[in-house]
Motif scaffolding. Structure first.
Motif, PDB file in Angstrom:
ATOM      1  N   ASP A  66       0.841  -1.180   0.000  1.00 48.05           N
ATOM      2  CA  ASP A  66       0.000   0.000   0.000  1.00 48.05           C
ATOM      3  C   ASP A  66       0.881   1.236   0.000  1.00 48.05           C
ATOM      4  OD1 ASP A  66      -2.491   1.305   2.298  1.00 48.05           O
ATOM      5  OD2 ASP A  66      -2.130   1.667   0.182  1.00 48.05           O
ATOM      6  N   GLN A  67       0.754   2.076  -1.005  1.00 54.34           N
ATOM      7  CA  GLN A  67       1.546   3.278  -1.197  1.00 54.34           C
ATOM      8  C   GLN A  67       3.020   2.934  -1.398  1.00 54.34           C
ATOM      9  OE1 GLN A  67       0.157   6.094  -1.756  1.00 54.34           O
ATOM     10  NE2 GLN A  67      -1.863   5.256  -1.326  1.00 54.34           N
ATOM     11  N   THR A  68       3.703   2.444  -0.367  1.00 55.20           N
ATOM     12  CA  THR A  68       5.110   2.080  -0.498  1.00 55.20           C
ATOM     13  C   THR A  68       5.209   0.579  -0.627  1.00 55.20           C
ATOM     14  OG1 THR A  68       5.795   3.941   0.884  1.00 55.20           O
ATOM     15  CG2 THR A  68       7.390   2.150   0.561  1.00 55.20           C
ATOM     16  N   PRO A  69       5.580   0.032  -1.805  1.00 54.69           N
ATOM     17  CA  PRO A  69       5.596  -1.406  -1.991  1.00 54.69           C
ATOM     18  C   PRO A  69       6.508  -2.080  -0.982  1.00 54.69           C
ATOM     19  CG  PRO A  69       5.830  -0.257  -4.077  1.00 54.69           C
ATOM     20  CD  PRO A  69       5.961   0.765  -3.002  1.00 54.69           C
ATOM     21  N   GLU A  70       6.162  -3.313  -0.597  1.00 56.93           N
ATOM     22  CA  GLU A  70       6.927  -4.025   0.412  1.00 56.93           C
ATOM     23  C   GLU A  70       7.090  -5.489   0.037  1.00 56.93           C
ATOM     24  OE1 GLU A  70       6.979  -3.942   5.215  1.00 56.93           O
ATOM     25  OE2 GLU A  70       5.097  -4.489   4.280  1.00 56.93           O
ATOM     26  N   PRO A  71       7.833  -5.770  -1.079  1.00 60.03           N
ATOM     27  CA  PRO A  71       8.072  -7.140  -1.448  1.00 60.03           C
ATOM     28  C   PRO A  71       9.044  -7.807  -0.489  1.00 60.03           C
ATOM     29  CG  PRO A  71       9.243  -5.684  -2.910  1.00 60.03           C
ATOM     30  CD  PRO A  71       8.403  -4.827  -2.020  1.00 60.03           C
ATOM     31  N   ARG A  72       9.355  -9.098  -0.719  1.00 57.43           N
ATOM     32  CA  ARG A  72      10.130  -9.864   0.236  1.00 57.43           C
ATOM     33  C   ARG A  72      11.492  -9.246   0.495  1.00 57.43           C
ATOM     34  NH1 ARG A  72      11.628 -14.700  -1.350  1.00 57.43           N
ATOM     35  NH2 ARG A  72      11.827 -15.419   0.779  1.00 57.43           N
ATOM     36  N   GLN A  73      12.109  -8.654  -0.539  1.00 61.55           N
ATOM     37  CA  GLN A  73      13.445  -8.152  -0.321  1.00 61.55           C
ATOM     38  C   GLN A  73      13.465  -6.947   0.614  1.00 61.55           C
ATOM     39  OE1 GLN A  73      11.768  -8.004  -3.040  1.00 61.55           O
ATOM     40  NE2 GLN A  73      12.001  -6.091  -4.135  1.00 61.55           N
ATOM     41  N   SER A  74      12.302  -6.299   0.863  1.00 64.22           N
ATOM     42  CA  SER A  74      12.277  -5.154   1.761  1.00 64.22           C
ATOM     43  C   SER A  74      12.538  -5.561   3.200  1.00 64.22           C
ATOM     44  CB  SER A  74      10.916  -4.453   1.666  1.00 64.22           C
ATOM     45  OG  SER A  74       9.903  -5.290   2.190  1.00 64.22           O
ATOM     46  N   ARG A  75      12.526  -6.861   3.500  1.00 66.26           N
ATOM     47  CA  ARG A  75      12.811  -7.313   4.845  1.00 66.26           C
ATOM     48  C   ARG A  75      14.306  -7.381   5.103  1.00 66.26           C
ATOM     49  NH1 ARG A  75       9.079 -11.061   3.212  1.00 66.26           N
ATOM     50  NH2 ARG A  75      10.476 -12.822   3.459  1.00 66.26           N
ATOM     51  N   SER A  76      15.107  -7.196   4.051  1.00 63.80           N
ATOM     52  CA  SER A  76      16.549  -7.142   4.235  1.00 63.80           C
ATOM     53  C   SER A  76      16.959  -5.721   4.561  1.00 63.80           C
ATOM     54  CB  SER A  76      17.262  -7.589   2.951  1.00 63.80           C
ATOM     55  OG  SER A  76      16.891  -8.897   2.609  1.00 63.80           O
ATOM     56  N   ALA A  77      18.082  -5.585   5.263  1.00 63.22           N
ATOM     57  CA  ALA A  77      18.598  -4.253   5.547  1.00 63.22           C
ATOM     58  C   ALA A  77      19.051  -3.600   4.254  1.00 63.22           C
ATOM     59  CB  ALA A  77      19.771  -4.363   6.519  1.00 63.22           C
ATOM     60  N   ALA A  78      18.978  -2.271   4.187  1.00 62.03           N
ATOM     61  CA  ALA A  78      19.399  -1.548   2.993  1.00 62.03           C
ATOM     62  C   ALA A  78      20.879  -1.779   2.756  1.00 62.03           C
ATOM     63  CB  ALA A  78      19.108  -0.054   3.150  1.00 62.03           C
ATOM     64  N   PHE A  79      21.250  -1.931   1.476  1.00 65.37           N
ATOM     65  CA  PHE A  79      22.629  -2.224   1.109  1.00 65.37           C
ATOM     66  C   PHE A  79      23.250  -0.925   0.630  1.00 65.37           C
ATOM     67  CE2 PHE A  79      25.832  -4.179  -1.739  1.00 65.37           C
ATOM     68  CZ  PHE A  79      26.461  -4.948  -0.796  1.00 65.37           C
ATOM     69  N   THR A  80      23.901  -0.232   1.521  1.00 62.71           N
ATOM     70  CA  THR A  80      24.337   1.122   1.213  1.00 62.71           C
ATOM     71  C   THR A  80      25.852   1.282   1.263  1.00 62.71           C
ATOM     72  OG1 THR A  80      24.062   1.704   3.551  1.00 62.71           O
ATOM     73  CG2 THR A  80      22.202   2.125   2.074  1.00 62.71           C
ATOM     74  N   SER A  81      26.586   0.160   1.337  1.00 59.82           N
ATOM     75  CA  SER A  81      28.039   0.271   1.405  1.00 59.82           C
ATOM     76  C   SER A  81      28.582   0.727   0.062  1.00 59.82           C
ATOM     77  CB  SER A  81      28.644  -1.088   1.764  1.00 59.82           C
ATOM     78  OG  SER A  81      28.543  -1.958   0.663  1.00 59.82           O
ATOM     79  N   LEU A 129      19.823 -15.835  -9.009  1.00 58.02           N
ATOM     80  CA  LEU A 129      19.028 -14.614  -9.174  1.00 58.02           C
ATOM     81  C   LEU A 129      19.800 -13.440  -8.602  1.00 58.02           C
ATOM     82  CD1 LEU A 129      16.451 -13.052  -9.824  1.00 58.02           C
ATOM     83  CD2 LEU A 129      15.461 -13.911  -7.693  1.00 58.02           C
ATOM     84  N   LEU A 130      20.141 -12.469  -9.457  1.00 56.87           N
ATOM     85  CA  LEU A 130      20.872 -11.274  -9.068  1.00 56.87           C
ATOM     86  C   LEU A 130      19.967 -10.068  -9.283  1.00 56.87           C
ATOM     87  CD1 LEU A 130      22.892 -13.331 -10.813  1.00 56.87           C
ATOM     88  CD2 LEU A 130      24.597 -11.691 -10.015  1.00 56.87           C
ATOM     89  N   VAL A 131      19.837  -9.209  -8.255  1.00 52.66           N
ATOM     90  CA  VAL A 131      18.874  -8.115  -8.323  1.00 52.66           C
ATOM     91  C   VAL A 131      19.465  -6.829  -7.753  1.00 52.66           C
ATOM     92  CG1 VAL A 131      16.949  -9.726  -8.078  1.00 52.66           C
ATOM     93  CG2 VAL A 131      17.879  -8.614  -6.052  1.00 52.66           C
ATOM     94  N   SER A 132      18.807  -5.718  -8.057  1.00 54.59           N
ATOM     95  CA  SER A 132      19.128  -4.462  -7.387  1.00 54.59           C
ATOM     96  C   SER A 132      18.695  -4.594  -5.923  1.00 54.59           C
ATOM     97  CB  SER A 132      18.414  -3.290  -8.061  1.00 54.59           C
ATOM     98  OG  SER A 132      17.036  -3.566  -8.245  1.00 54.59           O
ATOM     99  N   PRO A 133      19.575  -4.309  -4.946  1.00 53.23           N
ATOM    100  CA  PRO A 133      19.229  -4.512  -3.532  1.00 53.23           C
ATOM    101  C   PRO A 133      17.978  -3.743  -3.123  1.00 53.23           C
ATOM    102  CG  PRO A 133      21.582  -4.126  -3.785  1.00 53.23           C
ATOM    103  CD  PRO A 133      20.959  -3.833  -5.121  1.00 53.23           C
ATOM    104  N   ASP A 134      17.165  -4.363  -2.257  1.00 51.84           N
ATOM    105  CA  ASP A 134      15.956  -3.747  -1.728  1.00 51.84           C
ATOM    106  C   ASP A 134      15.076  -3.196  -2.845  1.00 51.84           C
ATOM    107  OD1 ASP A 134      16.542  -4.127   1.118  1.00 51.84           O
ATOM    108  OD2 ASP A 134      18.174  -2.718   0.749  1.00 51.84           O
TER     109      ASP A 134
END
Length: 288
Positions: free
Chosen positions: A7-22, A137-142
């Motif tokens: 709702d408004q801000t999508p929250e698929p499964r990968q959103s449960r991972s911490a943001a990958f900001t290194s 499977l390789l994806v853009s993080p979060d």
């Protein structure tokens, strides 16, 4: 995995991972972009597209790091071809195809998977084992927190003869998508590969448009096509085009359900197919 925008801000499964900001993140994003381009240089393909164990549009969602996930795919052809596509193959009409898909979140951008067992229950009551597949499977993080997301999936298959006349095949599945508020637009320009050279790559794209009523429910239209080998597309009467109406249900962060009914849009397509996909994280903390 099914699309899981919220709702408004999508929250698929990968959103449960911490943001990958290194600092490594930008390097990995560049590597993923190069990986998408690299798919154009990979060789192969099938002249005929067999039945499939997986009817799904990938949304770049992956399991959190260190989490095992199980996805159970089942597809039943209620009205389809009454002769096999290949000699000794499975008759699609009234057959059930399925697979248990085991996945593990390796990093915030990489999920490994194993499809085992692939199976078919035929209309005459026989139960057949169809082979197995390995997946990367390789994806853009979060990806669920991004307006634009992307990725690429590679699958490597070992097939029994009744399932596919090619013993070894693979799939190259780029993932391109947008989360636009409650609306998801996702495109998977799939290339199927049986190692017969670049012109033999089979173009079988999948597309999804979904509207998310809430964090729990979504309604989608999905189209699955097979245009044939790149060297020369099939004539329109031989192409496969199938449209699915799909309903998604998401309970907290641990369980998802995707159910749909597909209708053939061309003569070479099975007329009606039902699909059911259940996904559950096996060792993630449970949310009420």
């Amino acid at each position: 995995m099914p699309s899981k925008a919220a709702d408004q801000t999508p929250e698929p499964r990968q959103s449960r991972s911490a943001a990958f900001t290194s600092p490594l993140g930008s390097t990995l994003n560049s590597a993923l972009a190069r990986c998408l381009l690299a798919t154009l240089t990979m060789a192969s393909c099938v002249a005929l597209r067999a039945q499939t164990d997986e009817i799904q549009v990938y949304d770049a969602g992956i399991a959190p790091v260190g989490v095992f996930a199980l996805t159970w795919h089942n597809n039943f052809t209620t009205s389809g071809a009454r002769a096999p596509e290949n000699p000794g193959g499975v008759v699609p009409n009234h057959s059930l195809n399925g697979v248990t898909e085991w996945a593990y979140g390796v990093t915030h951008w990489f999920e490994a998977g194993l499809y085992l067992p692939l199976y078919t229950a035929t209309s005459d009551g026989a139960v057949l084992v169809d082979g197995f597949k390995l997946r990367m499977l390789l994806v853009s993080p979060d990806a669920g927190q991004r307006q634009f997301f992307y990725g690429v999936n590679f699958e490597f298959s070992f097939n029994t003869r009744h399932w596919d006349p090619h013993r070894y095949t693979s799939e190259i599945r780029p993932i391109i998508g947008w989360h636009l508020g409650r609306l998801d637009l996702i495109f998977n320009p799939i290339l199927d590969n049986s190692y017969n050279g670049f012109p033999g790559l089979d173009f079988a794209p999948a597309t999804r448009i979904a509207f998310n009523f809430s964090k729990t429910w979504a309604l989608a239209a999905e189209e699955y096509d097979d245009f044939g080998p790149l060297r020369h597309f099939y004539a329109s009467a031989q192409q496969s085009h199938q449209l699915f109406a799909v309903l998604d249900y998401r309970r907290a962060s641990s369980l998802t359900l995707e159910a749909g009914v597909g209708f053939g849009l061309a003569g070479a397509t099975d007329h009606r197919v039902l699909k059911l996909i259940l996904t559950r994280d096996l060792n993630a903390p449970r949310t009420p």
